[in-house]
Design an enzyme around this catalytic site. Structure first.
Site, PDB file in Angstrom:
ATOM      1  N   HIS A  34       0.857  -1.192   0.000  1.00  0.00           N
ATOM      2  CA  HIS A  34       0.000   0.000   0.000  1.00  0.00           C
ATOM      3  C   HIS A  34       0.891   1.240   0.000  1.00  0.00           C
ATOM      4  O   HIS A  34       2.135   1.123  -0.075  1.00  0.00           O
ATOM      5  CB  HIS A  34      -0.939  -0.022   1.218  1.00  0.00           C
ATOM      6  CG  HIS A  34      -0.241  -0.318   2.510  1.00  0.00           C
ATOM      7  ND1 HIS A  34       0.657   0.555   3.079  1.00  0.00           N
ATOM      8  CD2 HIS A  34      -0.272  -1.400   3.323  1.00  0.00           C
ATOM      9  CE1 HIS A  34       1.125   0.040   4.192  1.00  0.00           C
ATOM     10  NE2 HIS A  34       0.597  -1.163   4.368  1.00  0.00           N
ATOM     11  N   HIS A  37       4.114   1.270   2.080  1.00  0.00           N
ATOM     12  CA  HIS A  37       5.288   0.631   1.472  1.00  0.00           C
ATOM     13  C   HIS A  37       5.851   1.508   0.356  1.00  0.00           C
ATOM     14  O   HIS A  37       7.071   1.630   0.197  1.00  0.00           O
ATOM     15  CB  HIS A  37       4.911  -0.734   0.881  1.00  0.00           C
ATOM     16  CG  HIS A  37       4.393  -1.717   1.884  1.00  0.00           C
ATOM     17  ND1 HIS A  37       3.053  -2.053   1.980  1.00  0.00           N
ATOM     18  CD2 HIS A  37       5.022  -2.437   2.838  1.00  0.00           C
ATOM     19  CE1 HIS A  37       2.887  -2.944   2.932  1.00  0.00           C
ATOM     20  NE2 HIS A  37       4.061  -3.199   3.479  1.00  0.00           N
ATOM     21  N   ARG A 188      -3.357  -5.403   6.764  1.00  0.00           N
ATOM     22  CA  ARG A 188      -4.433  -6.080   7.501  1.00  0.00           C
ATOM     23  C   ARG A 188      -5.740  -5.282   7.499  1.00  0.00           C
ATOM     24  O   ARG A 188      -6.778  -5.817   7.881  1.00  0.00           O
ATOM     25  CB  ARG A 188      -3.989  -6.374   8.939  1.00  0.00           C
ATOM     26  CG  ARG A 188      -2.947  -7.478   9.019  1.00  0.00           C
ATOM     27  CD  ARG A 188      -2.682  -7.931  10.454  1.00  0.00           C
ATOM     28  NE  ARG A 188      -1.886  -9.146  10.492  1.00  0.00           N
ATOM     29  CZ  ARG A 188      -0.565  -9.190  10.691  1.00  0.00           C
ATOM     30  NH1 ARG A 188       0.108  -8.081  10.866  1.00  0.00           N
ATOM     31  NH2 ARG A 188       0.066 -10.348  10.717  1.00  0.00           N
TER      32      ARG A 188
END
Ligand code: PAF
Length: 283
Positions: A34, A37, A188
């Site tokens: 995402h 990163h 997550r």
């Protein structure tokens, strides 16, 4: 952008780059990337000549009761994101490439540090992180490695590991990237349904509340933690794992804001465990 699945391929490419005198940056990830990163890759591109990203869901950092199998994976989407941010090489090994049959060596920090915060409920987690990051350092031999500040305890532990094992690698911590409404970006977050996604805002709201208290002069960490805890506890879908204030380097609990303090939390929203934090530099 090249894709390597073997250690030998990575070593050959890095050796060729080093022969040209190029500086190598490493961005270790578990994939399902995402903007958080992407910001690490952007920083690595700014600071280095060649950027290697690893995409590897590392089994040794998951306990048997955790989400190793369910952990989201989408390698082709990851490659699109990495390439568009200027990554030069992706290392995407199979588990068997990283952990040979009979592998029995771990890297573990034997102080209280990995037992604090997330270590209380994830006892083998940081041993797995240190082992895989140590292996990635040995494979890629980067000049610099880039990690998100969202995993603040992980970064502190890796700094200790780099110091203790004399890795000549500079670790660069990058700021937390948030959604527009404040939720810290995390792979997550994808587990959350619409109601949980809304409820998950209590984490960032608690962070902002704690930061505001510090800005307004509060120095008693018990009061800050209590206010943040009350805010989260008022959300019926939230179950607190911990909200704690610790020394930013040793991870030992602290009672007042002095030096570098990490105020961190882990909170279950439904079945999804999310983390968030802020750091105060009180000089
Ligand atoms: O932060 C992560 O995604 C992982 O813990 C890491 C550093 C890639 C090691 O598997």
């Amino acid at each position: 952008m090249k894709i390597a699945t073997t250690i030998a391929e990575v070593r050959a490419q890095v050796a060729a780059w080093k022969k040209e005198g190029l500086r190598i940056g490493l961005v270790p990830t578990m994939g399902y990337l995402h903007e958080g990163h992407a910001s690490l890759v952007d920083e690595a591109v700014r600071q280095c000549d060649r950027v290697v990203a690893s995409v590897f869901v590392n089994p040794t950092q998951f306990s048997p009761n955790e989400d190793l199998d369910a952990y989201p994976r989408d390698f082709s989407r990851d490659c699109t994101l990495l390439e568009s941010h200027g990554c030069h090489l992706v290392f995407h090994p199979e588990v068997e490439e990283m952990y040979l049959p009979g592998a029995a060596t771990y890297v573990e920090i034997l102080s209280e540090m990995p037992k604090q915060l997330c270590g209380k409920t994830r006892p083998i987690h940081f041993r797995g992180v240190c082992t895989v990051v140590s292996k990635l350092f040995n494979i890629v031999t980067p000049d610099k490695a880039f990690f998100g500040q969202k995993d603040a305890q992980q970064l502190a532990i890796l700094r200790q590991m780099v110091r203790d094992l004399s890795y000549g690698i500079q670790l660069v911590g990058c700021p937390i990237v948030r959604e527009e409404d404040g939720l810290a970006k995390s792979s997550r977050n994808t587990y959350l349904n619409a109601e949980e996604r809304q409820a998950a805002l209590v984490l960032s709201q608690a962070v902002f509340l704690g930061q505001k208290m510090v800005e307004e002069g509060e120095r008693d960490t018990a009061k800050i933690v209590a206010a943040m805890t009350d805010h989260i506890a008022a959300q019926p879908l939230a179950r607190i794992d911990y909200v704690s204030a610790v020394d930013g380097i040793t991870m030992e609990p602290v009672s007042s804001i002095q030096g570098t303090v990490l105020v961190a939390m882990a909170v279950y929203i439904g079945k999804t465990r999310l983390i968030d934090n802020f750091i105060v530099e009180d000089v």
